[in-house]
Write an enzyme that holds these catalytic residues in place. Structure first.
Site, PDB file in Angstrom:
ATOM      1  N   ASP A  16       7.837  49.049   9.829  1.00 47.63           N
ATOM      2  CA  ASP A  16       8.371  48.337   8.676  1.00 47.63           C
ATOM      3  C   ASP A  16       9.006  47.034   9.177  1.00 47.63           C
ATOM      4  O   ASP A  16       9.339  46.898  10.360  1.00 47.63           O
ATOM      5  CB  ASP A  16       9.412  49.206   7.974  1.00 47.63           C
ATOM      6  CG  ASP A  16      10.057  48.518   6.790  1.00 47.63           C
ATOM      7  OD1 ASP A  16       9.346  47.853   6.023  1.00 47.63           O
ATOM      8  OD2 ASP A  16      11.299  48.618   6.652  1.00 47.63           O
ATOM      9  N   ASP A  18      11.677  44.734   7.211  1.00 53.55           N
ATOM     10  CA  ASP A  18      13.088  44.547   6.878  1.00 53.55           C
ATOM     11  C   ASP A  18      13.919  45.742   7.324  1.00 53.55           C
ATOM     12  O   ASP A  18      13.672  46.876   6.924  1.00 53.55           O
ATOM     13  CB  ASP A  18      13.263  44.346   5.368  1.00 53.55           C
ATOM     14  CG  ASP A  18      12.466  43.165   4.854  1.00 53.55           C
ATOM     15  OD1 ASP A  18      12.464  42.131   5.530  1.00 53.55           O
ATOM     16  OD2 ASP A  18      11.820  43.285   3.796  1.00 53.55           O
TER      17      ASP A  18
END
Length: 261
Positions: A16, A18
Site C-alpha cells: 500500500d 499511504d
C-alpha cells in the site's frame, strides 16, 4: 522465515502507499476533516454538529477506501444520504462525487504546500526485497499514486502499479475487496498464495485475508495493532525495517499454517 521476515514461499510483495510507504495518511486525514466539517456546518447541524474525528472516524470509515466509498461510509454513519452525482461534479456540489472531489482538491493543495515525506525504513525494506529477487507492486486507491511516487523518487522501485487510475480503467472494486491486490499479483505473474500484502488500513487487512494471500503484514502507525490482527494481519510491525532479520515477538503471528478466510 527468510531474512526479510517473510515465509519462504513468498515471491512477490504488494505494498500500500499511504501510511506504508509515505507519510501521507495524516495529510489525507486533514483533507477529509476539512471536507466533512465544512459540509456538516453548511448543512446546518447547529448544536448537533459533531466534527469529523481525524483519528477514529478516519481509521474506521475512510482509510484505505476509494474516495467515493469513504464519503458514503462516513456520511452513512451519520445517517446522511446524498445523491451520487457525476465524477466531474465541482467540489462545492453536495453529492458523493462532489465531496470526494473537494477532498482531493484539498489533498493536492496540502501536498503542494507541504510536500510528501517517505518512510525511510519502508524504502530500505523495499530495496532489500528487490535485492533478494522478489517482485514488487504498489497497490493504492489513490489516483495521485504515480505523482506521489515520483515526488519521492520511488517509481522505479515497483514492477507494477495498481492505483485508483488503473482500478477505474479495469473496473476493479476498491478495498476491502481484494480485487486490486489480486490484479497486482496477476500482473506480476504470481499466485496470491505466493504474495505478501503490506497495509496499514483495516480495509487492507480484510482484503489480504479474503484474497487468501500468503502473508499479510500490518503496519501500525497509529496504535491499532490489535485491530490490525483482528482484521487479518499475520504479523504487525511499526516499521517495515523491523521485518528484516527481526522475527515477530511471541504472540504477534497467527499460526504459520492458518488459512485465511
Amino acid at each position: 522465515m527468510t531474512k526479510l521476515g517473510l515465509p519462504d514461499r513468498i515471491r512477490a510483495c504488494l505494498f500500500d502507499l499511504d501510511g506504508v510507504i509515505t507519510r501521507t495518511a495524516v495529510v489525507h486525514a486533514a483533507a477529509w476533516k476539512e471536507t466533512f466539517d465544512v459540509f456538516l456546518r453548511e448543512r446546518g447541524d447547529g448544536e448537533q454538529f459533531r466534527p469529523f474525528d481525524a483519528v477514529a472516524d478516519y481509521n474506521r470509515f475512510v482509510d484505505g477506501l476509494p474516495r467515493a466509498d469513504g464519503v458514503r461510509a462516513f456520511l452513512g454513519s451519520r445517517d446522511i444520504r446524498l445523491p451520487e452525482g457525476a465524477p466531474d461534479d465541482p467540489p462545492d456540489r453536495a453529492t458523493v462525487q462532489g465531496l470526494g472531489n473537494r477532498k482531493n482538491e484539498l489533498l493536492l493543495k496540502k501536498i503542494r504546500t507541504g510536500g510528501v515525506e517517505a518512510y525511510d525504513g519502508s524504502l530500505r525494506y523495499i530495496r532489500d526485497v528487490r535485492a533478494g529477487g522478489l517482485r514488487t507492486a504498489v497497490v493504492s486507491s489513490s489516483t495521485n499514486c504515480r505523482d506521489i511516487l515520483r515526488s519521492i523518487d520511488a517509481e522505479g522501485l515497483f514492477d507494477v502499479r495498481v492505483d485508483g487510475v488503473v482500478a477505474a480503467e479495469r473496473g476493479l472494486p476498491g478495498k476491502p475487496d481484494p480485487a486490486p491486490f489480486l490484479a497486482a499479483a496477476r500482473d506480476l505473474g504470481v499466485e496470491a498464495s505466493d504474495a505478501a500484502v503490506f497495509e496499514d488500513a483495516l480495509a487492507g487487512m480484510e482484503a489480504g485475508r479474503s484474497g487468501h494471500f500468503g502473508y499479510v503484514v500490518g503496519v501500525d502507525r497509529v496504535g491499532q495493532a490489535d485491530a490490525l490482527r483482528a482484521h487479518g494481519a499475520d504479523t504487525v510491525v511499526t516499521d517495515l525495517a523491523d521485518l528484516a532479520g527481526s522475527p515477530a515477538a511471541p504472540g504477534h503471528d497467527r499460526a504459520h499454517g492458518e488459512q485465511h478466510s
